[in-house]
Design a protein around this motif. Structure first.
Motif, PDB file in Angstrom:
ATOM      1  N   UNK A   1      10.026 -20.730  43.351  1.00 30.04           N
ATOM      2  CA  UNK A   1      10.651 -19.800  44.290  1.00 30.04           C
ATOM      3  C   UNK A   1      12.023 -19.376  43.798  1.00 30.04           C
ATOM      4  N   UNK A   2      12.427 -18.190  44.238  1.00 32.67           N
ATOM      5  CA  UNK A   2      13.784 -17.690  44.026  1.00 32.67           C
ATOM      6  C   UNK A   2      14.464 -17.707  45.383  1.00 32.67           C
ATOM      7  N   UNK A   3      15.734 -18.166  45.421  1.00 31.92           N
ATOM      8  CA  UNK A   3      16.498 -18.240  46.660  1.00 31.92           C
ATOM      9  C   UNK A   3      17.849 -17.567  46.474  1.00 31.92           C
ATOM     10  N   UNK A   4      18.421 -17.138  47.583  1.00 31.57           N
ATOM     11  CA  UNK A   4      19.822 -16.729  47.594  1.00 31.57           C
ATOM     12  C   UNK A   4      20.639 -18.018  47.566  1.00 31.57           C
ATOM     13  N   UNK A   5      21.756 -18.029  46.853  1.00 29.34           N
ATOM     14  CA  UNK A   5      22.594 -19.226  46.783  1.00 29.34           C
ATOM     15  C   UNK A   5      22.966 -19.723  48.167  1.00 29.34           C
TER      16      UNK A   5
ATOM     17  N   UNK B   1      20.373 -11.312  36.767  1.00 29.92           N
ATOM     18  CA  UNK B   1      19.312 -10.847  35.859  1.00 29.92           C
ATOM     19  C   UNK B   1      18.171 -11.854  35.772  1.00 29.92           C
ATOM     20  N   UNK B   2      18.495 -13.145  35.717  1.00 24.37           N
ATOM     21  CA  UNK B   2      17.445 -14.169  35.663  1.00 24.37           C
ATOM     22  C   UNK B   2      16.634 -14.199  36.955  1.00 24.37           C
ATOM     23  N   UNK B   3      17.302 -13.998  38.079  1.00 20.43           N
ATOM     24  CA  UNK B   3      16.589 -13.973  39.359  1.00 20.43           C
ATOM     25  C   UNK B   3      15.649 -12.774  39.411  1.00 20.43           C
ATOM     26  N   UNK B   4      16.111 -11.613  38.952  1.00 17.88           N
ATOM     27  CA  UNK B   4      15.249 -10.428  38.933  1.00 17.88           C
ATOM     28  C   UNK B   4      14.071 -10.616  37.978  1.00 17.88           C
ATOM     29  N   UNK B   5      14.327 -11.212  36.798  1.00 21.09           N
ATOM     30  CA  UNK B   5      13.246 -11.463  35.844  1.00 21.09           C
ATOM     31  C   UNK B   5      12.203 -12.403  36.440  1.00 21.09           C
ATOM     32  N   UNK B   6      12.670 -13.428  37.158  1.00 18.66           N
ATOM     33  CA  UNK B   6      11.723 -14.373  37.762  1.00 18.66           C
ATOM     34  C   UNK B   6      10.858 -13.676  38.810  1.00 18.66           C
TER      35      UNK B   6
ATOM     36  N   UNK C   1       7.301 -14.965  40.324  1.00 11.66           N
ATOM     37  CA  UNK C   1       7.806 -16.106  41.093  1.00 11.66           C
ATOM     38  C   UNK C   1       8.045 -15.621  42.520  1.00 11.66           C
ATOM     39  N   UNK C   2       7.618 -16.400  43.467  1.00 10.55           N
ATOM     40  CA  UNK C   2       7.684 -16.023  44.869  1.00 10.55           C
ATOM     41  C   UNK C   2       9.128 -15.982  45.364  1.00 10.55           C
ATOM     42  N   UNK C   3       9.426 -15.011  46.214  1.00 15.99           N
ATOM     43  CA  UNK C   3      10.732 -14.931  46.863  1.00 15.99           C
ATOM     44  C   UNK C   3      10.697 -15.770  48.135  1.00 15.99           C
ATOM     45  N   UNK C   4      11.751 -16.508  48.397  1.00 15.01           N
ATOM     46  CA  UNK C   4      11.833 -17.336  49.599  1.00 15.01           C
ATOM     47  C   UNK C   4      11.723 -16.442  50.829  1.00 15.01           C
TER      48      UNK C   4
ATOM     49  N   UNK D   1      18.520  -8.598  46.317  1.00 16.31           N
ATOM     50  CA  UNK D   1      18.608  -8.093  44.947  1.00 16.31           C
ATOM     51  C   UNK D   1      18.192  -6.623  44.825  1.00 16.31           C
ATOM     52  N   UNK D   2      17.608  -6.082  45.887  1.00 21.04           N
ATOM     53  CA  UNK D   2      17.119  -4.713  45.822  1.00 21.04           C
ATOM     54  C   UNK D   2      15.847  -4.594  44.988  1.00 21.04           C
ATOM     55  N   UNK D   3      15.089  -5.688  44.908  1.00 18.21           N
ATOM     56  CA  UNK D   3      13.869  -5.711  44.095  1.00 18.21           C
ATOM     57  C   UNK D   3      12.720  -5.172  44.918  1.00 18.21           C
ATOM     58  N   UNK D   4      12.064  -4.154  44.365  1.00 18.51           N
ATOM     59  CA  UNK D   4      10.874  -3.597  45.009  1.00 18.51           C
ATOM     60  C   UNK D   4       9.682  -3.913  44.117  1.00 18.51           C
ATOM     61  N   UNK D   5       8.692  -4.546  44.691  1.00 20.91           N
ATOM     62  CA  UNK D   5       7.499  -4.912  43.895  1.00 20.91           C
ATOM     63  C   UNK D   5       6.771  -3.656  43.456  1.00 20.91           C
ATOM     64  N   UNK D   6       6.193  -3.779  42.293  1.00 22.66           N
ATOM     65  CA  UNK D   6       5.335  -2.697  41.933  1.00 22.66           C
ATOM     66  C   UNK D   6       5.685  -2.061  40.679  1.00 22.66           C
TER      67      UNK D   6
END
Length: 112
Positions: free
Chosen positions: A66-70, A85-90, A95-98, A107-112
Motif C-alpha cells: 500500500x501507499x499512504x500519506x505520511x 516520485x516513488x509514491x507515484x511510481x508505486x 500498488x494499492x492506495x490506502x 498526489x493527483x494520480x488518475x488511474x488509466x
C-alpha cells in the motif's frame, strides 16, 4: 516534643542515614532531569515525518502492498518514507492506495 531519639549515637546514626538517603534522592532527581532534557531535545530535533509512506509486504522479497500519506493512522509497522516520485511510481505499478488517507487523490494520480 519530637520523635527523635535522645542519645547521641542514635542521633548520629539517623544523621548518617538521612545524609545517605538525601544523596540518593538528589541523584534520582538529576537522572530524571537528564531524561527530561533528552526527551525535550528529541522532540525539538525530530526529523519531520515523510510526506509519503510505502507499506512493505510481510518479508523482504514481497512487493509493497500500500501507499499512504505520511502520518496515516492506517499505516502498518512495515512502512518506509518515500518521495513523491516513488509514491507515484508505486501507484502506477499497481500498488494499492490506502482507502483511509487516499494518497492517490493527494498526489493527483488518475488511474488509466
Amino acid at each position: 516534643m519530637t520523635d527523635l531519639p535522645p542519645d547521641l549515637p542514635r542521633l548520629r546514626t539517623l544523621e548518617t542515614w538521612l545524609a545517605y538517603t538525601l544523596a540518593e534522592v538528589r541523584e534520582a532527581i538529576a537522572r530524571a532531569e537528564q531524561r527530561e532534557c533528552e526527551a525535550a531535545y528529541g522532540r525539538e530535533h525530530r526529523p519531520p515525518p515523510p510526506d509519503w509512506l510505502l507499506e512493505q509486504g510481510l518479508n523482504r522479497e514481497a512487493p509493497p502492498v500500500q501507499v499512504h500519506v505520511g502520518g496515516c493512522w492506517n499505516s502498518g509497522k512495515r512502512v518506509k518514507g518515500v518521495g513523491r516520485d516513488d509514491a507515484l511510481r508505486a501507484l502506477a505499478a499497481g500498488v494499492r492506495a490506502c482507502s483511509a488517507c487516499r494518497p492517490d487523490t493527494e498526489l493527483g494520480y488518475l488511474e488509466g
